[in-house]
Scaffold this active site. Sequence first.
Site, short mmCIF file in Angstrom:
data_model
loop_
_atom_site.label_atom_id
_atom_site.label_comp_id
_atom_site.label_asym_id
_atom_site.label_seq_id
_atom_site.Cartn_x
_atom_site.Cartn_y
_atom_site.Cartn_z
N ASP A 150 0.85 -1.20 0.00
CA ASP A 150 0.00 0.00 0.00
C ASP A 150 0.89 1.25 0.00
O ASP A 150 0.83 2.05 0.93
CB ASP A 150 -0.94 -0.01 1.22
CG ASP A 150 -0.20 0.00 2.55
OD1 ASP A 150 0.99 -0.43 2.60
OD2 ASP A 150 -0.78 0.47 3.55
N ASP A 161 6.77 1.21 2.01
CA ASP A 161 6.46 0.21 0.98
C ASP A 161 7.36 0.41 -0.25
O ASP A 161 7.81 -0.56 -0.88
CB ASP A 161 5.01 0.30 0.53
CG ASP A 161 4.03 0.10 1.67
OD1 ASP A 161 3.82 1.07 2.42
OD2 ASP A 161 3.51 -1.02 1.81
N ASN A 187 -2.39 2.80 3.45
CA ASN A 187 -1.87 4.12 3.81
C ASN A 187 -2.67 5.23 3.16
O ASN A 187 -2.73 6.35 3.67
CB ASN A 187 -0.40 4.23 3.41
CG ASN A 187 0.49 3.40 4.31
OD1 ASN A 187 0.25 3.31 5.51
ND2 ASN A 187 1.50 2.77 3.73
N THR A 204 2.96 -6.02 2.72
CA THR A 204 3.44 -4.90 3.54
C THR A 204 2.31 -3.88 3.76
O THR A 204 2.57 -2.73 4.07
CB THR A 204 4.66 -4.21 2.89
OG1 THR A 204 4.27 -3.68 1.61
CG2 THR A 204 5.81 -5.17 2.71
N PHE A 250 -1.02 -1.00 12.52
CA PHE A 250 -1.84 -0.47 11.43
C PHE A 250 -2.27 -1.52 10.40
O PHE A 250 -3.46 -1.61 10.07
CB PHE A 250 -1.08 0.68 10.74
CG PHE A 250 -1.84 1.30 9.60
CD1 PHE A 250 -2.86 2.21 9.83
CD2 PHE A 250 -1.52 0.98 8.28
CE1 PHE A 250 -3.56 2.79 8.78
CE2 PHE A 250 -2.22 1.56 7.21
CZ PHE A 250 -3.24 2.46 7.46
N ASN A 251 -1.34 -2.29 9.85
CA ASN A 251 -1.70 -3.22 8.76
C ASN A 251 -2.72 -4.26 9.21
O ASN A 251 -3.60 -4.66 8.45
CB ASN A 251 -0.46 -3.94 8.22
CG ASN A 251 0.44 -3.01 7.43
OD1 ASN A 251 0.00 -1.95 6.97
ND2 ASN A 251 1.69 -3.40 7.28
N HIS A 310 9.73 -0.14 8.38
CA HIS A 310 8.93 -1.34 8.62
C HIS A 310 8.97 -2.32 7.44
O HIS A 310 9.36 -3.48 7.57
CB HIS A 310 7.46 -0.95 8.87
CG HIS A 310 7.25 0.12 9.88
ND1 HIS A 310 7.48 -0.08 11.21
CD2 HIS A 310 6.83 1.41 9.75
CE1 HIS A 310 7.20 1.04 11.88
NE2 HIS A 310 6.81 1.95 11.01
N ASP A 311 8.51 -1.85 6.28
CA ASP A 311 8.21 -2.77 5.19
C ASP A 311 9.44 -3.43 4.55
O ASP A 311 9.39 -4.62 4.23
CB ASP A 311 7.36 -2.06 4.13
CG ASP A 311 5.99 -1.68 4.69
OD1 ASP A 311 5.59 -2.27 5.71
OD2 ASP A 311 5.32 -0.82 4.09
#
Length: 320
Positions: free
Chosen positions: A10, A15, A37, A121, A162-163, A235-236
């Site tokens: 996203d 990402d 996102n 992700t 969040f994800n 993160h991703d």
Amino acid sequence: MKFAAIIDCDPGHDDVMAILLGARTLDFHGITTVHGNASLEHTTRNARQTVEFANLTSLPIAKGMPRPLLREVHYAPEVHGESGLDGPVLPPPTVSLRDQHAVDFIIEQSHTIPDLYLVPTGPLTNIAAALLRDPSLPSRIKGISLMGGSLTFGNSTPASEFNIWCDPEAAHLVFTSGIPIKMVGLNVTRQVPATAERVAQIRKIGRTTTTHVADMLDFYSVRLIKEYGVGGGMHDPLAVAALVDPEILRFEPMHVVVELKGEHTYGMTLCDGRHLRPDNLAIPGPTGIHEGAPPNAEVAIAVNADRFWELFLDILATYP
Ligand code: BDR
Ligand code: CA
């Protein structure tokens, strides 16, 4: 050997970092986009812009699910801006999308690519929809390396990342699918922030791609540092790194459930880590004390941030 993979994402600043890392380190078969996102329209446009500035236009991009399976849709403009990728000035994309839904693309690729990995992700809606559409999918997927969840606290809520929080029902389907899962959660990704020093190192490489990346991270991270004192996590790309270099993340097998009912914990990844207790009370034994459900995921418990940055900076330097 490179792992065959699709990145389901996203974009989203981090990402984009996952796509750039994956394109050089995976046997990369395509990008699928999902709400998260920002709206699906925005995340898909951002994926197209990314493959254009990074000269990756041969990668297929298939557009996926615009909203979660059951709950209402949520975006993250406070982190990624209204576009989902605020910061750099990028021209409108011209590269074509694949004329196929992301869910169909994932299923089709699973038939033709042996040992295919999925690297989600973003919210897990596309993967869950593919599982619902084709219940035999797990037999053709080698594994999932996902960014999502947390072994400790969340970000969207005190308990939920969040994800997962964007589509907990989808996450539940994925964690109960039987596909081997690596869960790369906030507890490790927060330990790899894009600090001002790291952004400066990226900008210094001096290519078009790295200038765009640095502009992205200025928005995503430097702004967050000013406002909250802590930069955005990488993160991703860590979900990609988990497949690329076994020295970057350390995993422990655990049983993970996604909380679907809790008033305060909706979307939490509840990880059974009792076997890690220092007093060893939970070691499964003949008494059955604390024997839980068998592990359904490898959960990341530690990260070597310097090693990640070494890899990522080397990879960025290969871009035009
Ligand atoms: C996750 O949420 C999104 O904002 C990021 O792209 C990442 O996938 C972190 O919680
Ligand atoms: Ca993401």
